[in-house]
Design an enzyme around this catalytic site. Sequence first.
Site, PDB file in Angstrom:
ATOM      1  N   GLY A 146      14.806  39.915 -27.770  1.00 45.70           N
ATOM      2  CA  GLY A 146      14.513  41.254 -27.600  1.00 45.70           C
ATOM      3  C   GLY A 146      15.748  42.314 -27.591  1.00 45.70           C
ATOM      4  CD  GLN A 204      19.710  45.503 -24.960  1.00 46.46           C
ATOM      5  OE1 GLN A 204      18.697  45.281 -25.337  1.00 46.46           O
ATOM      6  NE2 GLN A 204      20.358  44.382 -24.503  1.00 46.46           N
ATOM      7  CB  CYS A 245      20.480  40.961 -20.611  1.00 48.58           C
ATOM      8  SG  CYS A 245      20.434  42.505 -21.501  1.00 48.58           S
ATOM      9  CG  LEU A 246      20.873  40.039 -26.867  1.00 45.33           C
ATOM     10  CD1 LEU A 246      20.452  40.754 -28.144  1.00 45.33           C
ATOM     11  CD2 LEU A 246      21.653  38.960 -27.261  1.00 45.33           C
ATOM     12  CG  HIS A 294      14.834  42.038 -19.970  1.00 42.77           C
ATOM     13  ND1 HIS A 294      15.560  41.280 -19.412  1.00 42.77           N
ATOM     14  CD2 HIS A 294      15.667  42.899 -20.960  1.00 42.77           C
ATOM     15  CE1 HIS A 294      16.804  41.545 -20.078  1.00 42.77           C
ATOM     16  NE2 HIS A 294      16.825  42.345 -21.037  1.00 42.77           N
ATOM     17  CD  GLU A 295      14.209  43.683 -24.596  1.00 43.64           C
ATOM     18  OE1 GLU A 295      14.954  44.742 -24.705  1.00 43.64           O
ATOM     19  OE2 GLU A 295      14.727  42.589 -24.641  1.00 43.64           O
ATOM     20  CG  HIS A 304      17.268  47.262 -21.746  1.00 45.00           C
ATOM     21  ND1 HIS A 304      18.594  47.188 -21.243  1.00 45.00           N
ATOM     22  CD2 HIS A 304      17.184  45.913 -22.071  1.00 45.00           C
ATOM     23  CE1 HIS A 304      18.974  45.923 -21.415  1.00 45.00           C
ATOM     24  NE2 HIS A 304      18.269  45.061 -21.716  1.00 45.00           N
TER      25      HIS A 304
HETATM   26 ZN    ZN Z   1      18.728  43.220 -22.068  1.00 44.51          ZN
END
Ligand code: ZN
Length: 179
Positions: A55, A60, A102-103, A144-145, A148
Amino acid sequence: MEAMATKELLKIHEVVKYPDPVLARPGAAVTVFDEALRTLVAEMFESMYTAQGIGLAAPQISVSQRITVIDTSFKKNAKDKLVLINPEVLETRGKQVEEEGCLSLPDIREKVQRAAWVKVKAQNEHGEWFEVEGEELLARALLHEIDHLNGVLFIDRISRLKRELVLRKIKKMQKNGEW
Ligand SMILES: [Zn+2]
């Protein structure tokens, strides 16, 4: 004269890390559904795969807009590829507690409580509204996304004590040049 590219070259965007301020800012609604948006979506998928993620949200990659891409099977099933623009959570049910990463927070994993099932409405890259329902990993990825896009990270959803331990770990990594 420049040679014409036979295949569209997609830019791989760098994923920004916490505490980049763009991650804390709510993204702006998308109002124009043009070729530039569709290219950005394609680049988001490629950037996500390059970073080994399932995701990715536009903030991000420093694009403060309400766009996210998800692929919970990581290229295995084409039908798992989801593009969600201006997504909204319509309904949630139940509870699940699983480890999340998370990235933008590499090497940090913590258990996060999320709804077990979620129904979301969103627009696709052509501006058409659709609904998607997900449970387990997909419910977690959707929530989660969408977080963001509202400037919320998963470490905002853990206890204060755990968050302090995470922040201490990040500080240590920053000091050692590992962040
Ligand atoms: Zn994330």
